[in-house]
Scaffold this motif. Structure first.
Motif, PDB file in Angstrom:
ATOM      1  N   LEU A   1       0.830  -1.207   0.000  1.00  0.00           N
ATOM      2  CA  LEU A   1       0.000   0.000   0.000  1.00  0.00           C
ATOM      3  C   LEU A   1       0.861   1.252   0.000  1.00  0.00           C
ATOM      4  O   LEU A   1       0.572   2.226  -0.708  1.00  0.00           O
ATOM      5  CB  LEU A   1      -0.941  -0.006   1.200  1.00  0.00           C
ATOM      6  N   VAL A   2       1.943   1.251   0.779  1.00  0.00           N
ATOM      7  CA  VAL A   2       2.847   2.404   0.786  1.00  0.00           C
ATOM      8  C   VAL A   2       3.435   2.616  -0.605  1.00  0.00           C
ATOM      9  O   VAL A   2       3.428   3.738  -1.143  1.00  0.00           O
ATOM     10  CB  VAL A   2       3.968   2.202   1.825  1.00  0.00           C
ATOM     11  N   ALA A   3       3.951   1.549  -1.207  1.00  0.00           N
ATOM     12  CA  ALA A   3       4.534   1.657  -2.545  1.00  0.00           C
ATOM     13  C   ALA A   3       3.503   2.146  -3.554  1.00  0.00           C
ATOM     14  O   ALA A   3       3.792   2.991  -4.408  1.00  0.00           O
ATOM     15  CB  ALA A   3       5.100   0.301  -2.970  1.00  0.00           C
ATOM     16  N   ALA A   4       2.282   1.629  -3.459  1.00  0.00           N
ATOM     17  CA  ALA A   4       1.237   1.984  -4.424  1.00  0.00           C
ATOM     18  C   ALA A   4       0.807   3.439  -4.291  1.00  0.00           C
ATOM     19  O   ALA A   4       0.558   4.129  -5.296  1.00  0.00           O
ATOM     20  CB  ALA A   4       0.032   1.060  -4.253  1.00  0.00           C
ATOM     21  N   PHE A   5       0.673   3.938  -3.067  1.00  0.00           N
ATOM     22  CA  PHE A   5       0.305   5.343  -2.867  1.00  0.00           C
ATOM     23  C   PHE A   5       1.367   6.265  -3.468  1.00  0.00           C
ATOM     24  O   PHE A   5       1.045   7.237  -4.155  1.00  0.00           O
ATOM     25  CB  PHE A   5       0.148   5.645  -1.373  1.00  0.00           C
ATOM     26  N   VAL A   6       2.651   5.950  -3.225  1.00  0.00           N
ATOM     27  CA  VAL A   6       3.726   6.805  -3.740  1.00  0.00           C
ATOM     28  C   VAL A   6       3.795   6.731  -5.258  1.00  0.00           C
ATOM     29  O   VAL A   6       3.968   7.751  -5.942  1.00  0.00           O
ATOM     30  CB  VAL A   6       5.075   6.411  -3.100  1.00  0.00           C
ATOM     31  N   LYS A   7       3.628   5.532  -5.814  1.00  0.00           N
ATOM     32  CA  LYS A   7       3.658   5.396  -7.275  1.00  0.00           C
ATOM     33  C   LYS A   7       2.498   6.143  -7.918  1.00  0.00           C
ATOM     34  O   LYS A   7       2.663   6.829  -8.936  1.00  0.00           O
ATOM     35  CB  LYS A   7       3.610   3.918  -7.676  1.00  0.00           C
ATOM     36  N   THR A   8       1.298   6.027  -7.329  1.00  0.00           N
ATOM     37  CA  THR A   8       0.133   6.718  -7.883  1.00  0.00           C
ATOM     38  C   THR A   8       0.351   8.226  -7.872  1.00  0.00           C
ATOM     39  O   THR A   8       0.047   8.923  -8.859  1.00  0.00           O
ATOM     40  CB  THR A   8      -1.125   6.359  -7.078  1.00  0.00           C
TER      41      THR A   8
ATOM     42  N   VAL B   1       3.191  14.803   1.504  1.00  0.00           N
ATOM     43  CA  VAL B   1       3.617  13.490   1.030  1.00  0.00           C
ATOM     44  C   VAL B   1       2.424  12.551   0.839  1.00  0.00           C
ATOM     45  O   VAL B   1       1.390  12.688   1.501  1.00  0.00           O
ATOM     46  CB  VAL B   1       4.642  12.855   1.992  1.00  0.00           C
ATOM     47  N   PRO B   2       2.582  11.550  -0.041  1.00  0.00           N
ATOM     48  CA  PRO B   2       1.522  10.552  -0.260  1.00  0.00           C
ATOM     49  C   PRO B   2       1.696   9.285   0.562  1.00  0.00           C
ATOM     50  O   PRO B   2       0.995   8.296   0.333  1.00  0.00           O
ATOM     51  CB  PRO B   2       1.678  10.240  -1.750  1.00  0.00           C
ATOM     52  N   VAL B   3       2.633   9.273   1.512  1.00  0.00           N
ATOM     53  CA  VAL B   3       2.901   8.058   2.293  1.00  0.00           C
ATOM     54  C   VAL B   3       1.770   7.855   3.295  1.00  0.00           C
ATOM     55  O   VAL B   3       1.553   8.690   4.164  1.00  0.00           O
ATOM     56  CB  VAL B   3       4.248   8.164   3.028  1.00  0.00           C
ATOM     57  N   PRO B   4       1.040   6.758   3.200  1.00  0.00           N
ATOM     58  CA  PRO B   4      -0.170   6.605   4.025  1.00  0.00           C
ATOM     59  C   PRO B   4       0.099   6.075   5.423  1.00  0.00           C
ATOM     60  O   PRO B   4       1.083   5.372   5.674  1.00  0.00           O
ATOM     61  CB  PRO B   4      -0.993   5.577   3.229  1.00  0.00           C
TER      62      PRO B   4
END
Length: 427
Positions: free
Chosen positions: A109-116, A223-226
């Motif tokens: 989820l962390v990787a996906a939020f940052v990539k999005t 930041v987009p890090v959830p």
């Protein structure tokens, strides 16, 4: 060595019933309802049951619910709704079993939020969005959130659990400190003459939030890090309320659950929105998703055959236990209604969130960027720990690794520049 007599013995009849019921208990019934009143048209939702972990396999399914509350336009909310789930699934190896898949979700989820966020900003659009993203697999609930939409759980016994974090600068001192340490400024809107009004905002940009997806015109310190939290329900189940700030600006969690108690999810969502509008009026888009996680209903037992005229003496000698005593035995050994916390992390630093010390340390392949999943040639990958204060303790091959563009994104979020690393490759 402890003896068996020190432990409570579970009757064989209960063990057999548990074994026979295990398949049904494993997958709860998921029932949801949605209600919305629109002011700006910038709230979007994702409601998906029966998503497949393995393509073509109808057994390994999970459910997804998301709220995307856009601001300064709807582009970021729409883009995130359409791409975030695929980015999550692409960040998880396809050969994991169920337990491994659940354990891998927080980092994915962390990787996906940052990539999005990174992909959307590459389109040079300036809108942004909050995200509250919920994945339900069996009795396990995983929630990732940025911004001020929220997800709240009420268990069957009435306990309330907050599964998301509020990233409003007004109420989060830790986030205010992070933004200023990364080069941003925090203050209220200045109307001239020294008068300040409204909530705390970060400058440049004037956003009230410290985390979101998009908002490329505000600054990389947004930041987009959830924040991610993962819990496991007992088979007693529970109810989720996932709502945008239009609800939470008007109602507390207790008020939201109380106003819809006993209602089906669709009626409950409508009632929550109604109560929010009654309290504050339609000042903002107001969206609510209610999800009930329920023990599947058992099929009705077949009617017993007609009784035969029995021999009274033998019948009384070998009669079965009454149904009351049997049900009392079952109740005694029922799983207690508890909510077990499996994972929680709200750090904004990628080097902490993607650390190899996490479970499943080999989830990210050595020659694949841990964020965007592109292949990285040997020697070109940059350790997630590059530039960290403890990099002297780490070896050059300590991953996971980032590609050059994701490393640049990471350093920008931390308020650094590419030339400012505390550990150079020559060290």
């Amino acid at each position: 060595m402890s003896s068996r007599c020190e432990h409570q013995t579970v009757p064989l009849s209960v063990l057999l019933k548990r074994e026979l019921a295990s398949e049904k208990v494993e997958k709860p019934d998921i029932v949801h309802g949605l209600a919305n009143e629109s002011k700006k048209g910038e709230d979007f939702t994702l409601l998906k049951n029966e998503c497949q972990r393995a393509m073509g396999d109808g057994v390994t399914t999970f459910s997804v619910f998301g709220i995307f509350d856009g601001h300064n336009g709807s582009q970021a909310a729409i883009y995130t709704k359409e791409n975030l789930l695929n980015n999550v699934l692409n960040a998880i190896p396809s050969d994991l079993n169920r337990d491994e898949w659940i354990a891998a979700l927080p980092r994915a989820l962390v990787a996906a939020f940052v990539k999005t966020d990174k992909d959307f900003q590459a389109k040079a659009r300036t809108s942004g969005t909050t995200v509250t993203f919920v994945i339900i697999e069996g009795w396990t609930i995983t929630v990732a959130s940025v911004g001020d939409s929220r997800c709240v759980l009420e268990s069957a016994e009435g306990g309330i659990y907050y599964l998301s974090a509020d990233h409003r600068l007004e109420c989060n001192e830790e986030e205010r400190n992070r933004v200023t340490a990364s080069g941003g400024e925090v203050g209220r809107l200045n109307t001239g003459g020294g008068a300040e009004i409204g909530p705390l905002r970060c400058w440049p940009g004037g956003l009230c939030l410290s985390r979101s997806i998009g908002d490329m015109d505000v600054g990389e310190f947004i930041v987009p890090v959830p924040y991610v939290k993962q819990v496991k329900l007992s088979t007693a189940g529970g109810r989720l309320i996932i709502s945008s700030d239009g609800v939470w600006d008007a109602l507390t969690a207790e008020m939201a659950f109380d106003c819809c108690r006993g209602m089906a999810p669709d009626a409950a969502a409508a009632q929550i929105v109604k109560e929010a509008l009654k309290a504050k009026g339609l000042r903002d888009d107001t969206t609510c998703i209610v999800v009930d996680i329920l023990l599947p209903e058992k099929p009705a037992a077949p009617l017993p055959p007609p009784k035969k005229a029995g021999k009274g003496m033998f019948k009384s000698m070998f009669r079965k236990k009454s149904s009351e005593s049997s049900s009392q035995l079952d109740k005694e050994y029922m799983e207690p209604d508890v909510v077990e916390e499996l994972f929680e992390d709200g750090s904004a630093w990628l080097s902490e969130r993607l650390d190899t010390k996490y479970p499943l340390c080999n989830i990210f392949k050595l020659f694949t960027c841990a964020v965007c999943q592109v292949e990285v040639k040997p020697g070109e990958g940059i350790s997630i720990h590059a530039g960290s204060s403890n990099c002297g303790k780490l070896r050059p091959w300590d991953g996971p690794f980032l590609c050059a563009s994701c490393q640049e994104k990471k350093e920008a979020m931390e308020g650094k520049r590419l030339g400012d690393r505390r550990c150079s490759d020559s060290d």
